[in-house]
Design a protein around this motif. Structure first.
Motif, PDB file in Angstrom:
ATOM      1  N   GLY A   1       0.815  -1.214   0.000  1.00  0.00           N
ATOM      2  CA  GLY A   1       0.000   0.000   0.000  1.00  0.00           C
ATOM      3  C   GLY A   1       0.842   1.255   0.000  1.00  0.00           C
ATOM      4  O   GLY A   1       0.559   2.210  -0.727  1.00  0.00           O
ATOM      5  N   MET A   2       1.908   1.249   0.814  1.00  0.00           N
ATOM      6  CA  MET A   2       2.789   2.409   0.852  1.00  0.00           C
ATOM      7  C   MET A   2       3.523   2.592  -0.468  1.00  0.00           C
ATOM      8  O   MET A   2       3.644   3.709  -0.978  1.00  0.00           O
ATOM      9  CB  MET A   2       3.801   2.270   1.995  1.00  0.00           C
ATOM     10  N   TYR A   3       4.006   1.493  -1.057  1.00  0.00           N
ATOM     11  CA  TYR A   3       4.698   1.608  -2.341  1.00  0.00           C
ATOM     12  C   TYR A   3       3.770   2.214  -3.388  1.00  0.00           C
ATOM     13  O   TYR A   3       4.172   3.097  -4.159  1.00  0.00           O
ATOM     14  CB  TYR A   3       5.168   0.238  -2.831  1.00  0.00           C
ATOM     15  N   GLU A   4       2.543   1.722  -3.418  1.00  0.00           N
ATOM     16  CA  GLU A   4       1.574   2.205  -4.416  1.00  0.00           C
ATOM     17  C   GLU A   4       1.300   3.694  -4.220  1.00  0.00           C
ATOM     18  O   GLU A   4       1.259   4.476  -5.179  1.00  0.00           O
ATOM     19  CB  GLU A   4       0.288   1.388  -4.316  1.00  0.00           C
ATOM     20  N   GLU A   5       1.133   4.109  -2.963  1.00  0.00           N
ATOM     21  CA  GLU A   5       0.813   5.509  -2.690  1.00  0.00           C
ATOM     22  C   GLU A   5       1.989   6.424  -3.011  1.00  0.00           C
ATOM     23  O   GLU A   5       1.806   7.531  -3.522  1.00  0.00           O
ATOM     24  CB  GLU A   5       0.363   5.650  -1.241  1.00  0.00           C
ATOM     25  N   VAL A   6       3.201   5.977  -2.686  1.00  0.00           N
ATOM     26  CA  VAL A   6       4.384   6.776  -2.995  1.00  0.00           C
ATOM     27  C   VAL A   6       4.526   6.972  -4.498  1.00  0.00           C
ATOM     28  O   VAL A   6       4.721   8.093  -4.985  1.00  0.00           O
ATOM     29  CB  VAL A   6       5.654   6.112  -2.414  1.00  0.00           C
ATOM     30  N   LEU A   7       4.404   5.889  -5.252  1.00  0.00           N
ATOM     31  CA  LEU A   7       4.577   5.985  -6.700  1.00  0.00           C
ATOM     32  C   LEU A   7       3.444   6.775  -7.350  1.00  0.00           C
ATOM     33  O   LEU A   7       3.672   7.500  -8.323  1.00  0.00           O
ATOM     34  CB  LEU A   7       4.681   4.581  -7.302  1.00  0.00           C
ATOM     35  N   GLU A   8       2.236   6.658  -6.806  1.00  0.00           N
ATOM     36  CA  GLU A   8       1.149   7.456  -7.351  1.00  0.00           C
ATOM     37  C   GLU A   8       1.375   8.937  -7.090  1.00  0.00           C
ATOM     38  O   GLU A   8       1.157   9.777  -7.977  1.00  0.00           O
ATOM     39  CB  GLU A   8      -0.191   7.027  -6.762  1.00  0.00           C
ATOM     40  N   ALA A   9       1.833   9.287  -5.886  1.00  0.00           N
ATOM     41  CA  ALA A   9       2.119  10.691  -5.576  1.00  0.00           C
ATOM     42  C   ALA A   9       3.200  11.238  -6.506  1.00  0.00           C
ATOM     43  O   ALA A   9       3.108  12.371  -6.996  1.00  0.00           O
ATOM     44  CB  ALA A   9       2.544  10.829  -4.114  1.00  0.00           C
ATOM     45  N   ILE A  10       4.236  10.430  -6.761  1.00  0.00           N
ATOM     46  CA  ILE A  10       5.297  10.859  -7.682  1.00  0.00           C
ATOM     47  C   ILE A  10       4.732  11.054  -9.092  1.00  0.00           C
ATOM     48  O   ILE A  10       5.049  12.042  -9.774  1.00  0.00           O
ATOM     49  CB  ILE A  10       6.446   9.834  -7.693  1.00  0.00           C
ATOM     50  N   THR A  11       3.902  10.122  -9.528  1.00  0.00           N
ATOM     51  CA  THR A  11       3.313  10.226 -10.868  1.00  0.00           C
ATOM     52  C   THR A  11       2.433  11.459 -10.978  1.00  0.00           C
ATOM     53  O   THR A  11       2.484  12.189 -11.979  1.00  0.00           O
ATOM     54  CB  THR A  11       2.486   8.966 -11.180  1.00  0.00           C
ATOM     55  N   TRP A  12       1.614  11.700  -9.961  1.00  0.00           N
ATOM     56  CA  TRP A  12       0.749  12.889  -9.967  1.00  0.00           C
ATOM     57  C   TRP A  12       1.586  14.166 -10.013  1.00  0.00           C
ATOM     58  O   TRP A  12       1.211  15.145 -10.648  1.00  0.00           O
ATOM     59  CB  TRP A  12      -0.147  12.892  -8.744  1.00  0.00           C
ATOM     60  N   SER A  13       2.717  14.155  -9.323  1.00  0.00           N
ATOM     61  CA  SER A  13       3.606  15.315  -9.361  1.00  0.00           C
ATOM     62  C   SER A  13       4.216  15.485 -10.750  1.00  0.00           C
ATOM     63  O   SER A  13       4.313  16.603 -11.267  1.00  0.00           O
ATOM     64  CB  SER A  13       4.713  15.143  -8.315  1.00  0.00           C
ATOM     65  N   GLN A  14       4.577  14.384 -11.371  1.00  0.00           N
ATOM     66  CA  GLN A  14       5.192  14.433 -12.701  1.00  0.00           C
ATOM     67  C   GLN A  14       4.263  15.053 -13.733  1.00  0.00           C
ATOM     68  O   GLN A  14       4.696  15.839 -14.581  1.00  0.00           O
ATOM     69  CB  GLN A  14       5.586  13.013 -13.135  1.00  0.00           C
ATOM     70  N   ILE A  15       2.976  14.709 -13.671  1.00  0.00           N
ATOM     71  CA  ILE A  15       2.053  15.217 -14.688  1.00  0.00           C
ATOM     72  C   ILE A  15       1.303  16.466 -14.242  1.00  0.00           C
ATOM     73  O   ILE A  15       0.477  16.991 -14.982  1.00  0.00           O
ATOM     74  CB  ILE A  15       1.060  14.124 -15.135  1.00  0.00           C
ATOM     75  N   GLY A  16       1.600  16.951 -13.025  1.00  0.00           N
ATOM     76  CA  GLY A  16       1.080  18.250 -12.629  1.00  0.00           C
ATOM     77  C   GLY A  16      -0.177  18.251 -11.809  1.00  0.00           C
ATOM     78  O   GLY A  16      -0.694  19.325 -11.476  1.00  0.00           O
ATOM     79  N   ILE A  17      -0.715  17.085 -11.449  1.00  0.00           N
ATOM     80  CA  ILE A  17      -1.898  17.065 -10.581  1.00  0.00           C
ATOM     81  C   ILE A  17      -1.517  17.546  -9.189  1.00  0.00           C
ATOM     82  O   ILE A  17      -2.245  18.304  -8.547  1.00  0.00           O
ATOM     83  CB  ILE A  17      -2.496  15.652 -10.509  1.00  0.00           C
ATOM     84  N   ASN A  18      -0.376  17.101  -8.732  1.00  0.00           N
ATOM     85  CA  ASN A  18       0.104  17.423  -7.392  1.00  0.00           C
ATOM     86  C   ASN A  18       1.279  18.393  -7.501  1.00  0.00           C
ATOM     87  O   ASN A  18       2.178  18.190  -8.308  1.00  0.00           O
ATOM     88  CB  ASN A  18       0.534  16.121  -6.688  1.00  0.00           C
ATOM     89  N   GLN A  19       1.235  19.445  -6.693  1.00  0.00           N
ATOM     90  CA  GLN A  19       2.303  20.440  -6.694  1.00  0.00           C
ATOM     91  C   GLN A  19       2.908  20.543  -5.299  1.00  0.00           C
ATOM     92  O   GLN A  19       3.213  21.632  -4.814  1.00  0.00           O
ATOM     93  CB  GLN A  19       1.744  21.803  -7.117  1.00  0.00           C
TER      94      GLN A  19
END
Length: 228
Positions: free
Chosen positions: A128-146
C-alpha cells in the motif's frame, strides 16, 4: 525498532510544528504510531478511511496503537449502519482526532492529497505504501500534485526504490529531472537510523523544498487539462 522510532519522531515533529497530520485513518502499525504520538503531544490528526475497511474490521494486523484511535473506530463501527448509503460522507470527531469516512480507496487518496497542505511524507511500509508513494510521484510528474514528497529512508528501506529510479533513468524510461520529483531523506554519514531525528529532518526538507518541476500538463479546477 528503527521504523517505530522514526514514526514517533515524525508524530512529535508534526505536533511541535503545529502541522495537522492527514493520514489513512488506521490505528495499527506505523500509521497508528504516528497518529498516537501526534495526539499525545497535543497535535491534531485527520484520518480518512473507506467505509468498506470499517465494515470489514479495519486495515492490517497488529495491536491497536492507542486508545483514542480505538475509541474512534468503535464509534464509527457503531455508526456503520448509518453510513451505508453510498452518497454519505461521515465526519466524526474525538478530541484532537477527526475521522472522515469516504466511499472508496480512490476517494480516500484523493481527499488525503487534496487536504494535505504541506506535502507528503512516507515511512517504510508494504504494498500500500509503495503504491501511494509511486502514485504521488506520478501525480507530481504530470502536474496534478504540486507538493513536496519526502521519503524517509529508514534503515535503507527505500534504497531499492532509489536504484529502480536510477535504472529507469539510465534506460531512458524516466527523464533525468525525475530524480527531483521525490526526496529521499537519509541520515548523515556515520549516523545510525535509530539515532537520527527523522521527524525534524522531514519537516526541514519540506520547508526547504524548492518547488515543482515544469509539468507535462496543466490542470484547472474543473479537471480539464492541456499540454504545456
Amino acid at each position: 525498532m528503527e521504523s517505530r522510532k522514526a514514526a514517533e519522531s515524525l508524530g512529535a515533529a508534526l505536533a511541535s510544528s503545529s502541522r495537522t497530520l492527514i493520514d489513512g485513518g488506521g490505528s495499527r502499525g506505523l500509521m497508528g504510531i504516528v497518529s498516537n504520538t501526534v495526539i499525545k503531544n497535543s497535535g491534531k490528526a485527520v484520518g480518512i478511511i473507506p467505509r468498506s475497511l470499517i465494515l470489514g474490521g479495519g486495515e492490517g494486523r497488529g495491536p491497536v496503537e492507542h486508545t483514542a484511535s480505538q475509541n474512534t473506530v468503535e464509534q464509527i463501527e457503531r455508526s456503520a449502519e448509518k453510513v451505508m448509503v453510498k452518497s454519505d460522507v461521515t465526519v466524526m470527531n474525538s478530541g484532537n482526532m477527526q475521522t472522515v469516512v469516504v466511499n472508496s480507496m480512490h476517494e480516500r487518496k484523493l481527499q488525503m492529497a487534496r487536504i494535505a497542505g504541506a506535502g507528503f511524507v512516507a515511512l517504510p511500509g508494504g504494498f500500500g505504501m509503495y503504491e501511494e508513494v509511486l502514485e504521488a510521484i506520478t501525480w507530481s510528474q504530470i502536474g496534478i500534485n504540486q507538493k513536496p514528497i519526502m521519503i524517509l529512508n529508514v534503515n535503507g528501506s527505500y534504497e531499492p526504490l532509489r536504484n529502480l529510479i536510477e535504472h529507469a533513468i539510465q534506460e531512458a524510461f524516466i527523464q533525468g529531472n525525475g530524480r527531483r520529483l521525490a526526496t529521499l531523506v537519509d541520515p548523515p554519514s556515520g549516523v545510525a537510523s535509530i539515532d537520527f531525528d527523522w521527524g525534524q529532518s522531514a519537516i526541514g526538507a519540506i520547508e526547504s523544498w524548492g518547488g515543482p518541476e515544469s509539468n507535462l500538463f496543466t490542470w484547472d479546477e474543473k479537471g480539464k487539462w492541456g499540454s504545456t
